[in-house]
Design an enzyme around this catalytic site. Structure first.
Site, short mmCIF file in Angstrom:
data_model
loop_
_atom_site.label_atom_id
_atom_site.label_comp_id
_atom_site.label_asym_id
_atom_site.label_seq_id
_atom_site.Cartn_x
_atom_site.Cartn_y
_atom_site.Cartn_z
CD GLU A 232 -0.34 2.35 11.81
OE1 GLU A 232 -0.34 2.36 10.55
OE2 GLU A 232 0.67 2.22 12.48
CB CYS A 266 3.27 2.73 9.70
SG CYS A 266 3.02 3.42 11.34
#
Length: 461
Positions: A232, A266
């Site tokens: 990720e 993120c």
């Protein structure tokens, strides 16, 4: 602490290749016993660890506030999510009866047979976790990997070893056998690389930057066998504000998703795409809400934004802000805040070209870029024009436009009329496309499968 550089929170070991070897050796020694235990026994211990996280949640939150600079609610949420993710993994295994499934009979054979499929652990799993969610993004993958029967090695970010230490204590105090959970601290360039390079590691979960994630992906692929990676790696997340949007809701959602945790998520909104007919009035309202944000230490509950994580991050963000002064109109913010910590004002640039540096590169700080769109097609084109593809928001009341956005916005997590941060376990499975990672969907029904490999067995009767 990023709140005040005079505060020394702790001294942690600067692990090296020897420590990497010792941790992996311990994990390998425990792997056979842990993986072959009845899944019910594993889950009892992991649920106990989740209960301990809940019991110690205020200690976790205080440490996260000091170590990361999160405000009180975000710090509490980080710790609570770690426990939620562990329980969710346990619930998934329980619901699927240990992932053992009887298969059909083969009608072509001349005998009866019992056929079934079982998911088995890989063995030793490495988890390299980030600073921004040191509890959830350490405890979550750790719980999933161990629930599936793997033993694990945890290497936290160098800025946040204390929170991971608290997790290690919860797993230890829950009664996990020696070697199942291994915790090491040290630099990524030495300790981290030694862990990645080891042929005894069977799988990796990494959360962090694209550059580091791709380095791990390429390094791990050099092994003699194919091994799984769960990555990720960030985003450049868009929010589309339609001329049909509820302006008040959109402005509030964008402020929260752009400046929560100082933009160091993120999933944070960093690109704002506004229909040209409402562009100026919407920005006026957005700027007004942004200027209401209080920035300061988390000890004061009225502060919404804390510091960025360290000096390197602060310098990088300020460098992007300087670039932005030449690429757009600075509407608010744009400065660091004098003091003893790493505080930066929430910053908005308007009239930014979609091809501009600040509109394309992940800044990972409290910087939002705004741009105009002529119509929905234009807005979706701009939104999709990114190498990332993690989250996105669409604020709109037109049913037709909403359905089009659902089908055409290329992100792993799309939110309609709500902010693009704050994914909930079991509700918003989380993970993105392209440079954002492997779309692993943490907190989703298929996440646990990534830590297992399927084995088909047929027994002649």
């Amino acid at each position: 602490s990023p709140i005040c550089t005079d505060w020394v929170l702790g001294v942690f070991q600067q692990g090296d290749a020897r420590d990497a070897h010792d941790a992996i050796t311990a994990a390998r020694a425990a792997a056979r016993d842990w993986g072959s235990r009845p899944w019910q026994e594993r889950l009892v211990l992991l649920r106990r660890a989740a209960d301990l996280i809940d019991e110690r949640i205020f200690e976790f939150a205080a440490v996260i506030a000091l170590e990361v600079g999160k405000n009180r609610m975000e710090a509490l949420g980080d710790a609570a999510e770690a426990a939620d993710l562990i329980r969710y993994a346990c619930d998934q295994i329980t619901a699927k009866d240990g992932f053992i499934k009887k298969m059909g009979e083969d009608p072509l054979e001349g005998f009866r047979a019992v056929n079934y499929s079982v998911l088995r652990p890989y063995g030793v799993w490495l988890i390299i976790s980030p600073f921004n969610f040191p509890a959830a993004l350490t405890g979550g993958p750790a719980g999933a990997a161990m629930a599936a029967g793997n033993t694990i090695v945890i290497k936290p970010a160098s800025d946040t070893p204390w929170t991971s230490r608290l997790l290690a204590e919860c797993f230890r105090d829950a009664g996990l056998p020696d070697g199942v959970f291994n915790y090491v601290t040290g630099p990524g360039s030495t300790l981290g690389q030694a862990l990645i390079d080891s042929p005894e590691v069977d799988g990796i979960t990494f959360t962090g930057s694209y550059d580091v994630g791709m380095h791990i992906f390429r390094s791990f692929a050099q092994g003699a066998i194919v091994r799984p990676t769960i990555l990720e790696m960030g985003g450049k997340n868009p929010a589309i504000v339609s001329r049909h949007a509820n302006i008040e809701d959109a402005a509030l959602g964008i402020v929260r998703s752009a400046f929560g945790l100082q933009g160091q998520k993120c999933s944070a909104c960093s690109r704002l795409i506004i229909h040209e007919k409402i562009y100026t009035p919407f920005l006026r309202q957005l700027v007004a809400k942004t200027r209401e944000i209080k920035v300061g230490p988390a000890m004061d509950p009225s502060n919404y934004m804390g510091p960025v994580i360290n000096e390197t991050a602060m310098k990088s963000i300020l460098k992007y802000i300087e670039i932005g002064r030449n690429e757009g109109e600075l509407l608010t913010g744009g400065e660091s805040i004098e003091g003893e910590g790493y505080f930066i004002q929430p910053t908005i640039f308007a009239d930014v070209d979609p091809a501009a540096t600040i509109a394309r590169e992940e800044i990972f700080g409290p910087v939002l870029t705004a741009m105009k769109a002529r119509h929905l097609d234009d807005a979706i084109r701009i939104a999709n024009d990114s190498e990332f593809g993690l989250t996105g928001s669409v604020f709109c009341t037109s049913r037709e436009h909403i359905e089009r956005a659902k089908n055409e916005c290329y992100v792993g997590n799309l939110y309609i009329n709500r902010k693009c941060t704050g994914a909930l376990v079991g509700v918003h499975p989380f993970g993105g496309f392209n440079m954002s990672g492997t779309d692993s969907k943490a907190g989703g029904r298929d996440y646990l499968l990534l830590f297992t490999q399927a084995k088909a067995i047929s027994e002649k009767l």
